[in-house]
Design a protein around this motif. Structure first.
Motif, PDB file in Angstrom:
ATOM      1  N   UNK A   1       5.770  44.935  -7.793  1.00  0.00           N
ATOM      2  CA  UNK A   1       5.196  44.959  -9.119  1.00  0.00           C
ATOM      3  C   UNK A   1       5.237  43.543  -9.705  1.00  0.00           C
ATOM      4  N   UNK A   2       4.134  43.138 -10.320  1.00  0.00           N
ATOM      5  CA  UNK A   2       4.083  41.813 -10.935  1.00  0.00           C
ATOM      6  C   UNK A   2       4.923  41.802 -12.197  1.00  0.00           C
ATOM      7  N   UNK A   3       5.634  40.706 -12.352  1.00  0.00           N
ATOM      8  CA  UNK A   3       6.472  40.522 -13.522  1.00  0.00           C
ATOM      9  C   UNK A   3       5.773  39.616 -14.517  1.00  0.00           C
ATOM     10  N   UNK A   4       6.290  39.617 -15.716  1.00  0.00           N
ATOM     11  CA  UNK A   4       5.843  38.658 -16.722  1.00  0.00           C
ATOM     12  C   UNK A   4       7.042  38.309 -17.596  1.00  0.00           C
ATOM     13  N   UNK A   5       6.885  37.209 -18.313  1.00  0.00           N
ATOM     14  CA  UNK A   5       7.977  36.746 -19.167  1.00  0.00           C
ATOM     15  C   UNK A   5       7.388  36.245 -20.472  1.00  0.00           C
ATOM     16  N   UNK A   6       7.940  36.715 -21.576  1.00  0.00           N
ATOM     17  CA  UNK A   6       7.502  36.302 -22.905  1.00  0.00           C
ATOM     18  C   UNK A   6       8.260  35.040 -23.308  1.00  0.00           C
ATOM     19  N   UNK A   7       7.507  33.973 -23.611  1.00  0.00           N
ATOM     20  CA  UNK A   7       8.090  32.686 -23.979  1.00  0.00           C
ATOM     21  C   UNK A   7       7.419  32.159 -25.234  1.00  0.00           C
ATOM     22  N   UNK A  16       2.807  35.377 -23.150  1.00  0.00           N
ATOM     23  CA  UNK A  16       3.287  36.087 -21.974  1.00  0.00           C
ATOM     24  C   UNK A  16       2.814  35.338 -20.729  1.00  0.00           C
ATOM     25  N   UNK A  17       3.739  34.883 -19.898  1.00  0.00           N
ATOM     26  CA  UNK A  17       3.410  34.201 -18.647  1.00  0.00           C
ATOM     27  C   UNK A  17       3.617  35.193 -17.512  1.00  0.00           C
ATOM     28  N   UNK A  46      -6.984  27.327 -13.055  1.00  0.00           N
ATOM     29  CA  UNK A  46      -7.705  28.305 -13.869  1.00  0.00           C
ATOM     30  C   UNK A  46      -6.814  28.901 -14.969  1.00  0.00           C
ATOM     31  N   UNK A  47      -6.058  28.019 -15.637  1.00  0.00           N
ATOM     32  CA  UNK A  47      -5.174  28.445 -16.719  1.00  0.00           C
ATOM     33  C   UNK A  47      -5.614  27.788 -18.022  1.00  0.00           C
ATOM     34  N   UNK A  48      -5.421  28.504 -19.133  1.00  0.00           N
ATOM     35  CA  UNK A  48      -5.758  27.918 -20.429  1.00  0.00           C
ATOM     36  C   UNK A  48      -4.678  26.904 -20.831  1.00  0.00           C
ATOM     37  N   UNK A  49      -5.002  26.094 -21.823  1.00  0.00           N
ATOM     38  CA  UNK A  49      -4.134  24.998 -22.243  1.00  0.00           C
ATOM     39  C   UNK A  49      -2.746  25.479 -22.675  1.00  0.00           C
ATOM     40  N   UNK A  50      -2.678  26.554 -23.452  1.00  0.00           N
ATOM     41  CA  UNK A  50      -1.384  27.030 -23.954  1.00  0.00           C
ATOM     42  C   UNK A  50      -0.508  27.583 -22.838  1.00  0.00           C
ATOM     43  N   UNK A  51      -1.125  28.300 -21.902  1.00  0.00           N
ATOM     44  CA  UNK A  51      -0.374  28.822 -20.760  1.00  0.00           C
ATOM     45  C   UNK A  51       0.170  27.662 -19.936  1.00  0.00           C
ATOM     46  N   UNK A  52      -0.684  26.678 -19.675  1.00  0.00           N
ATOM     47  CA  UNK A  52      -0.293  25.505 -18.884  1.00  0.00           C
ATOM     48  C   UNK A  52       0.871  24.763 -19.537  1.00  0.00           C
ATOM     49  N   UNK A  53       0.753  24.492 -20.825  1.00  0.00           N
ATOM     50  CA  UNK A  53       1.808  23.762 -21.536  1.00  0.00           C
ATOM     51  C   UNK A  53       3.116  24.544 -21.563  1.00  0.00           C
TER      52      UNK A  53
END
Length: 70
Positions: A1-7, A16-17, A46-53
């Motif tokens: 299952x894919x995980x995610x993490x709220x930062x 959410x990453x 293929x990531x947006x600026x906020x996700x990348x940062x």
């Protein structure tokens, strides 16, 4: 299952990453063709600026959660 993490982003917004986003970042990083601060690196992943940062700011934490790519 894919995980995610709220930062929190640098401006305090919550984001959410996902494991997939982090793996995309790692693939570009491992490839070594771009400076990781370059917009070309972000575009290749293929990531947006906020996700990348956010990944850049919290790389060590995300690495512990999601691990290295194989």
């Amino acid at each position: 299952m894919k995980q995610s993490m709220l930062l929190k982003t640098d401006d305090g917004t919550a984001i959410n990453i996902t494991e997939g986003e982090f793996k995309s970042f790692q693939m570009v990083r491992r490839d070594g063709q771009h400076n990781m601060f370059s917009p070309f690196a972000r575009k290749e992943a293929n990531l947006d600026k906020y996700t990348w940062q956010t990944i850049m700011s919290h790389y060590e934490v995300l690495l512990k959660v999601f691990g290295e790519i194989n």
